[in-house]
Design a protein around this motif. Structure first.
Motif, PDB file in Angstrom:
ATOM      1  N   UNK A  62       0.868  -1.181   0.000  1.00 45.79           N
ATOM      2  CA  UNK A  62       0.000   0.000   0.000  1.00 45.79           C
ATOM      3  C   UNK A  62       0.906   1.232   0.000  1.00 45.79           C
ATOM      4  N   UNK A  63       0.717   2.066  -1.007  1.00 45.30           N
ATOM      5  CA  UNK A  63       1.539   3.267  -1.173  1.00 45.30           C
ATOM      6  C   UNK A  63       0.907   4.453  -0.457  1.00 45.30           C
ATOM      7  N   UNK A  64      -0.409   4.549  -0.577  1.00 48.67           N
ATOM      8  CA  UNK A  64      -1.119   5.685   0.017  1.00 48.67           C
ATOM      9  C   UNK A  64      -2.575   5.327   0.203  1.00 48.67           C
ATOM     10  N   UNK A  65      -3.242   6.066   1.064  1.00 48.95           N
ATOM     11  CA  UNK A  65      -4.659   5.839   1.290  1.00 48.95           C
ATOM     12  C   UNK A  65      -5.357   7.148   1.623  1.00 48.95           C
ATOM     13  N   UNK A  66      -6.607   7.212   1.229  1.00 50.91           N
ATOM     14  CA  UNK A  66      -7.452   8.351   1.576  1.00 50.91           C
ATOM     15  C   UNK A  66      -8.673   7.775   2.267  1.00 50.91           C
ATOM     16  N   UNK A  67      -8.872   8.158   3.537  1.00 51.30           N
ATOM     17  CA  UNK A  67      -9.932   7.536   4.336  1.00 51.30           C
ATOM     18  C   UNK A  67     -10.900   8.593   4.827  1.00 51.30           C
ATOM     19  N   UNK A  68     -12.149   8.352   4.563  1.00 47.70           N
ATOM     20  CA  UNK A  68     -13.186   9.326   4.924  1.00 47.70           C
ATOM     21  C   UNK A  68     -13.334   9.433   6.445  1.00 47.70           C
ATOM     22  N   UNK A  69     -13.292   8.309   7.130  1.00 45.87           N
ATOM     23  CA  UNK A  69     -13.459   8.305   8.592  1.00 45.87           C
ATOM     24  C   UNK A  69     -12.164   8.755   9.267  1.00 45.87           C
ATOM     25  N   UNK A 115     -10.952  14.135  -7.118  1.00 46.46           N
ATOM     26  CA  UNK A 115     -12.142  13.982  -7.973  1.00 46.46           C
ATOM     27  C   UNK A 115     -13.254  13.273  -7.211  1.00 46.46           C
ATOM     28  N   UNK A 116     -12.884  12.394  -6.294  1.00 50.68           N
ATOM     29  CA  UNK A 116     -13.874  11.640  -5.529  1.00 50.68           C
ATOM     30  C   UNK A 116     -14.323  12.374  -4.273  1.00 50.68           C
ATOM     31  N   UNK A 117     -13.844  13.609  -4.106  1.00 52.12           N
ATOM     32  CA  UNK A 117     -14.170  14.398  -2.909  1.00 52.12           C
ATOM     33  C   UNK A 117     -13.724  13.730  -1.623  1.00 52.12           C
ATOM     34  N   UNK A 118     -12.595  13.072  -1.697  1.00 50.30           N
ATOM     35  CA  UNK A 118     -12.059  12.383  -0.524  1.00 50.30           C
ATOM     36  C   UNK A 118     -10.933  13.230   0.068  1.00 50.30           C
ATOM     37  N   UNK A 119     -10.583  12.953   1.357  1.00 51.13           N
ATOM     38  CA  UNK A 119      -9.488  13.717   1.976  1.00 51.13           C
ATOM     39  C   UNK A 119      -8.157  13.482   1.252  1.00 51.13           C
ATOM     40  N   UNK A 120      -7.223  14.414   1.389  1.00 46.93           N
ATOM     41  CA  UNK A 120      -5.908  14.247   0.762  1.00 46.93           C
ATOM     42  C   UNK A 120      -5.275  12.929   1.205  1.00 46.93           C
ATOM     43  N   UNK A 121      -4.544  12.258   0.309  1.00 45.59           N
ATOM     44  CA  UNK A 121      -3.987  10.957   0.665  1.00 45.59           C
ATOM     45  C   UNK A 121      -2.919  11.034   1.753  1.00 45.59           C
ATOM     46  N   UNK A 122      -2.883   9.997   2.568  1.00 48.38           N
ATOM     47  CA  UNK A 122      -1.798   9.792   3.517  1.00 48.38           C
ATOM     48  C   UNK A 122      -0.826   8.864   2.796  1.00 48.38           C
ATOM     49  N   UNK A 123       0.380   9.349   2.561  1.00 48.64           N
ATOM     50  CA  UNK A 123       1.359   8.564   1.813  1.00 48.64           C
ATOM     51  C   UNK A 123       2.260   7.845   2.808  1.00 48.64           C
ATOM     52  N   UNK A 178     -19.738  -1.023   5.014  1.00 47.83           N
ATOM     53  CA  UNK A 178     -21.097  -0.760   5.433  1.00 47.83           C
ATOM     54  C   UNK A 178     -21.520  -1.753   6.506  1.00 47.83           C
ATOM     55  N   UNK A 179     -22.110  -1.230   7.589  1.00 48.08           N
ATOM     56  CA  UNK A 179     -22.842  -2.088   8.528  1.00 48.08           C
ATOM     57  C   UNK A 179     -24.252  -1.524   8.537  1.00 48.08           C
ATOM     58  N   UNK A 180     -25.099  -2.068   9.394  1.00 50.36           N
ATOM     59  CA  UNK A 180     -26.469  -1.584   9.401  1.00 50.36           C
ATOM     60  C   UNK A 180     -26.557  -0.101   9.766  1.00 50.36           C
ATOM     61  N   UNK A 181     -25.581   0.402  10.538  1.00 50.57           N
ATOM     62  CA  UNK A 181     -25.704   1.800  10.968  1.00 50.57           C
ATOM     63  C   UNK A 181     -24.491   2.670  10.634  1.00 50.57           C
ATOM     64  N   UNK A 182     -23.617   2.174   9.798  1.00 47.98           N
ATOM     65  CA  UNK A 182     -22.400   2.920   9.519  1.00 47.98           C
ATOM     66  C   UNK A 182     -21.956   2.666   8.092  1.00 47.98           C
ATOM     67  N   UNK A 183     -21.464   3.725   7.487  1.00 53.81           N
ATOM     68  CA  UNK A 183     -21.040   3.631   6.096  1.00 53.81           C
ATOM     69  C   UNK A 183     -19.811   4.486   5.928  1.00 53.81           C
ATOM     70  N   UNK A 184     -18.814   3.988   5.251  1.00 55.06           N
ATOM     71  CA  UNK A 184     -17.672   4.847   4.985  1.00 55.06           C
ATOM     72  C   UNK A 184     -16.988   4.379   3.714  1.00 55.06           C
ATOM     73  N   UNK A 185     -16.018   5.140   3.293  1.00 54.38           N
ATOM     74  CA  UNK A 185     -15.289   4.750   2.095  1.00 54.38           C
ATOM     75  C   UNK A 185     -13.813   5.102   2.244  1.00 54.38           C
ATOM     76  N   UNK A 186     -12.973   4.176   1.791  1.00 55.29           N
ATOM     77  CA  UNK A 186     -11.535   4.386   1.742  1.00 55.29           C
ATOM     78  C   UNK A 186     -11.117   4.247   0.280  1.00 55.29           C
TER      79      UNK A 186
END
Ligand SMILES: *[C@@H]1O[C@H](CO)[C@@H](O)[C@H](O)[C@H]1NC(C)=O
Ligand SMILES: *[C@@H]1O[C@H](CO)[C@@H](O)[C@H](O)[C@H]1NC(C)=O
Ligand SMILES: *[C@@H]1O[C@H](CO)[C@@H](O)[C@H](O)[C@H]1NC(C)=O
Ligand SMILES: *[C@@H]1O[C@H](CO)[C@@H](O)[C@H](O)[C@H]1NC(C)=O
Length: 184
Positions: free
Chosen positions: A43-50, A156-164, A124-132
């Motif tokens: 994994x080089x980088x990730x952008x996580x909404x949560x 473009x995906x409106x996600x936070x800046x990547x953590x490299x 996704x769970x019944x009460x939580x949703x997120x995207x990485x």
């Protein structure tokens, strides 16, 4: 699955009035080439909404993903300890897997880097949703312009800046760890 599709459509429609480049950058691959997915990825980088997940990811030294047929082993190095998880996933045009109450749906996006993967992971769970969104490569260190393309993709995906991730941090071995029973 339908919800994920709608999410993607929404994400994509955000880029509708944006330059064509965004449409290209967030384009999901029509078909998964399982052969291309096989092997060991860093994994080089990730952008996580949560933000809690983002902080945890930021504290992780390295993440290795080893894909063998429909089994995937994830090895994370945190504080000099290797943490393993192993899963079976279902292919198709999406990657899906379940862990406890969580449903994960992975979608691969187009990338100009031939030994890389860009994957959005909806959880996704019944009460939580997120995207990485993750950027993986067969190489440990990429060219700046390759990381820039990923940065543009998450924008473009409106996600936070990547953590490299720091490419000098050691990866955890996954060899000989295909026996799932070790991790369940
Ligand atoms: C990641 O951690 C560094 C310090 O270790 C900090 O400066 C940075 O803001 C953190 N980034 C995120 C996204 O949490
Ligand atoms: C993957 O599947 C092929 C064909 O089904 C099999 O020959 C091979 O041993 C499998 N590899 C692993 C690592 O399970
Ligand atoms: C994928 O990206 C490449 C290079 O950036 C581009 O040439 C190609 O047209 C794109 N494919 C799709 C389906 O958007
Ligand atoms: C997870 O997926 C399974 C099978 O597709 C479905 O039955 C279940 O309702 C899903 N759970 C959530 C929280 O979306």
């Amino acid at each position: 699955m339908f919800a994920v599709f709608v999410t993607l459509l929404c994400l994509m429609s955000v880029g509708h009035s944006a330059p064509l480049v965004c449409e290209q950058l967030v384009k999901p691959l029509d078909q998964l080439d399982l052969q291309h997915l096989m092997g060991k990825w860093a994994v080089i980088a990730g952008s996580l909404k949560n933000s809690d997940s983002a902080q945890h990811f930021n504290r992780t030294d390295s993440v290795t993903v080893d894909i063998q047929n429909s089994t995937y082993i994830q090895a994370s190095r945190v504080d000099d300890t290797c943490q393993y998880r192993s899963h079976n996933f279902q292919g198709g045009n999406l990657l899906t897997l379940r862990e406890g109450n969580f449903n994960f749906t992975g979608t691969l996006l187009n990338t100009s880097c031939s030994d890389c993967l860009v994957m959005t992971l909806d959880l996704e769970t019944h009460n939580y949703k997120s995207v990485d969104v993750y950027f993986l490569s067969k190489r440990r260190q990429l060219e700046p312009k390759e990381v820039e393309e990923f940065t543009a993709q998450v924008e473009c995906l409106n996600m936070p800046p990547p953590i490299v991730m720091d490419p000098t941090k050691e990866l955890c071995p996954t060899e000989g760890s295909t026996d799932q029973r070790l991790f369940l």
